[in-house]
Design a protein around this motif. Structure first.
Motif, PDB file in Angstrom:
ATOM      1  N   THR A  83       0.700  -1.363  -0.083  1.00 30.54           N
ATOM      2  CA  THR A  83       0.013   0.139   0.112  1.00 30.54           C
ATOM      3  C   THR A  83       0.879   1.254  -0.118  1.00 30.54           C
ATOM      4  N   THR A  84       2.253   1.023  -0.047  1.00 30.07           N
ATOM      5  CA  THR A  84       3.023   2.377   0.053  1.00 30.07           C
ATOM      6  C   THR A  84       2.614   3.368  -0.935  1.00 30.07           C
ATOM      7  N   PRO A  85       2.429   3.214  -2.488  1.00 28.29           N
ATOM      8  CA  PRO A  85       2.213   3.881  -3.367  1.00 28.29           C
ATOM      9  C   PRO A  85       0.787   4.685  -3.126  1.00 28.29           C
ATOM     10  N   LEU A  86       0.078   3.863  -2.390  1.00 27.28           N
ATOM     11  CA  LEU A  86      -1.466   4.537  -2.194  1.00 27.28           C
ATOM     12  C   LEU A  86      -1.168   5.647  -1.225  1.00 27.28           C
ATOM     13  N   PHE A  87      -0.532   5.437  -0.021  1.00 28.74           N
ATOM     14  CA  PHE A  87      -0.459   6.308   0.619  1.00 28.74           C
ATOM     15  C   PHE A  87       0.532   7.398   0.212  1.00 28.74           C
ATOM     16  N   ALA A  88       1.391   7.248  -0.665  1.00 30.24           N
ATOM     17  CA  ALA A  88       2.241   8.437  -1.318  1.00 30.24           C
ATOM     18  C   ALA A  88       1.326   9.064  -2.072  1.00 30.24           C
ATOM     19  N   THR A  89       0.331   8.562  -2.815  1.00 32.70           N
ATOM     20  CA  THR A  89      -0.789   9.447  -3.638  1.00 32.70           C
ATOM     21  C   THR A  89      -1.618  10.573  -2.542  1.00 32.70           C
ATOM     22  N   VAL A  90      -1.913   9.764  -1.664  1.00 37.38           N
ATOM     23  CA  VAL A  90      -2.586  10.539  -0.437  1.00 37.38           C
ATOM     24  C   VAL A  90      -1.753  11.731  -0.038  1.00 37.38           C
ATOM     25  N   ARG A 142      -6.564   9.015 -10.561  1.00 35.80           N
ATOM     26  CA  ARG A 142      -5.620   8.438  -9.629  1.00 35.80           C
ATOM     27  C   ARG A 142      -6.570   8.309  -8.256  1.00 35.80           C
ATOM     28  N   TRP A 143      -7.484   9.173  -8.099  1.00 39.82           N
ATOM     29  CA  TRP A 143      -8.051   9.003  -6.546  1.00 39.82           C
ATOM     30  C   TRP A 143      -8.870   7.813  -6.865  1.00 39.82           C
ATOM     31  N   THR A 144      -9.579   7.554  -7.901  1.00 39.83           N
ATOM     32  CA  THR A 144     -10.546   6.174  -7.923  1.00 39.83           C
ATOM     33  C   THR A 144      -9.469   4.982  -7.881  1.00 39.83           C
ATOM     34  N   ALA A 145      -8.352   5.054  -8.417  1.00 40.00           N
ATOM     35  CA  ALA A 145      -7.352   3.989  -8.419  1.00 40.00           C
ATOM     36  C   ALA A 145      -6.920   3.606  -7.120  1.00 40.00           C
ATOM     37  N   THR A 146      -6.656   4.952  -6.159  1.00 41.03           N
ATOM     38  CA  THR A 146      -6.234   4.936  -4.809  1.00 41.03           C
ATOM     39  C   THR A 146      -7.299   4.283  -4.239  1.00 41.03           C
ATOM     40  N   ALA A 147      -8.646   4.622  -4.210  1.00 46.39           N
ATOM     41  CA  ALA A 147      -9.610   4.196  -3.350  1.00 46.39           C
ATOM     42  C   ALA A 147      -9.984   2.735  -3.555  1.00 46.39           C
ATOM     43  N   TYR A 170      -1.202   1.131 -12.068  1.00 49.02           N
ATOM     44  CA  TYR A 170      -2.249   2.075 -12.809  1.00 49.02           C
ATOM     45  C   TYR A 170      -1.748   3.326 -12.129  1.00 49.02           C
ATOM     46  N   ILE A 171      -1.653   3.759 -10.846  1.00 49.53           N
ATOM     47  CA  ILE A 171      -1.342   5.038 -10.471  1.00 49.53           C
ATOM     48  C   ILE A 171       0.254   5.560 -11.061  1.00 49.53           C
ATOM     49  N   ALA A 172       1.111   4.497 -10.888  1.00 53.41           N
ATOM     50  CA  ALA A 172       2.611   4.772 -11.536  1.00 53.41           C
ATOM     51  C   ALA A 172       2.527   4.833 -13.172  1.00 53.41           C
ATOM     52  N   ARG A 173       1.700   4.281 -13.651  1.00 49.49           N
ATOM     53  CA  ARG A 173       1.715   4.352 -15.329  1.00 49.49           C
ATOM     54  C   ARG A 173       0.732   5.805 -15.628  1.00 49.49           C
ATOM     55  N   ARG A 174      -0.003   6.107 -14.953  1.00 50.09           N
ATOM     56  CA  ARG A 174      -0.753   7.476 -14.928  1.00 50.09           C
ATOM     57  C   ARG A 174       0.155   8.764 -14.470  1.00 50.09           C
ATOM     58  N   GLU A 175       0.647   8.407 -13.685  1.00 50.17           N
ATOM     59  CA  GLU A 175       1.749   9.546 -13.237  1.00 50.17           C
ATOM     60  C   GLU A 175       2.723   9.851 -14.388  1.00 50.17           C
TER      61      GLU A 175
END
Length: 334
Positions: free
Chosen positions: A136-143, A157-162, A309-314
């Motif tokens: 979950t490290t990348p998810l916390f990084a996004t938040v 990115r918010w949707t992917a994090t949720a 997905y978050i990494a690719r989107r960024e």
């Protein structure tokens, strides 16, 4: 009458792969192989990090049966200094010269917090579940980048994090099973690590990889000594041997991780981190008789898909979240 000059060879007569304007290579000459691309180097370094960290997890489970986890944190850092000593002796103080000492100190504070929570949680959870929650490290990084640093995070990115945190709920099953302290400790470790990764990304742009790892171990050793003394018990030789191996694997893993972040963008290399789950699941099954249940595998798939997905989107949108966040962190502490 002198004979006419020979006609130039046609394109089909030339040796394929040679430059028409250059003479052919001399007999016995070796052709220089093209350099490996940055993304390929980064991927290989990250695969090496996955194997090193996974092996370390298995040994840590053994070590925490013989000593308190916080004592294991201290030995892991203290013995890591020994592995970095040859490099420090070879380069001297010049190799540690830096203008970013506050960032090194900040990363060490975050790192020791992450390590203490991780060792405590790992001593109580099945290996596969612990490693999955650490994803979950990348998810916390996004938040954190959005709420603390003010970075613009758009709806995808918010949707992917949720969705990623939905994977956490699948694993922990609140309401069906009691929320364990061990799982919360692993999630806290992921929060600390997400901040540490942001700092690492900006440091890797200017600092030597060996210097980054050395500063981390030099700072984290005294930081981890104080809590270790509270639970201190003199360990046996077997426990010391295991912790030396843990320190060696941890040092190798951090070296590989740092080089992977230098070689390529995080969106390219981070997906290879998730090799840790099948490796650790195999270690847990073969050596500790643990099985990874269906909820962990399903939750892992959701978390990994979200993080990738978050990494690719960024990368596609040119967000460069980690460097931006780290630069703002650097500005805040100056």
């Amino acid at each position: 009458m002198p004979p006419p000059p020979p006609e130039p060879a046609s394109g089909t007569d030339r040796n394929p792969g040679t430059d028409p304007g250059r003479s052919p290579p001399a007999p016995g000459a070796t052709l220089k192989r093209p350099a490996m691309s940055g993304p390929m180097r980064g991927a290989l370094w990250m695969v090496g990090a996955a194997f090193a960290f996974s092996s370390m997890v298995g040994l840590l489970r053994i070590a925490t049966e013989w000593m308190h986890p916080l004592q294991a944190v201290f030995f892991r850092n203290a013995f890591a200094i020994a592995f970095m000593t040859p490099w420090m002796l070879s380069v001297g103080l010049a190799g540690l010269r830096t203008k970013r000492l506050p960032l090194h100190l900040l990363r060490s504070l975050l790192g020791v917090g992450a390590m203490m929570c991780w060792f405590l949680g790992l001593s109580m959870l099945p290996l596969g579940e612990a490693v999955t929650l650490s994803f979950t490290t990348p998810l916390f990084a996004t938040v954190g980048a959005a709420l603390v640093l003010g970075e613009v995070v758009r709806i995808r990115r918010w949707t992917a994090t949720a969705i990623g945190f939905l994977g956490v709920l699948i694993i922990m099953r609140p309401g069906v099973e009691e929320m364990s302290t061990a799982a919360l400790l692993v999630l806290a470790s992921a929060m600390f690590m997400s901040c540490s990764v942001l700092v690492l990304k900006t440091l890797s742009g200017t600092e030597d990889s060996n210097a980054i790892v050395t500063y981390m171990t030099l700072f984290m050793t005294p930081m981890s000594l104080i809590p270790a003394l509270i639970f201190w018990e003199t360990p046996g030789l077997a426990a010391i041997g295991v912790m030396i191996a843990v320190a060696g694997l941890g040092t190798i893993g951090h070296q590989c991780l740092t080089r992977a972040m230098k070689a390529a963008d995080a969106s390219v290399v981070m997906p290879f981190e998730y090799l840790k789950l099948p490796i650790v699941a195999a270690i847990g099954y073969l050596f500790f008789g643990e099985t990874t249940d269906w909820a962990t595998w399903i939750g892992a798939a959701v978390i990994v898909a979200s993080a990738v997905y978050i990494a690719r989107r960024e990368s596609r949108m040119g967000v460069a979240a980690a460097p931006l966040a780290a630069r703002r962190s650097e500005t805040a502490i100056k």
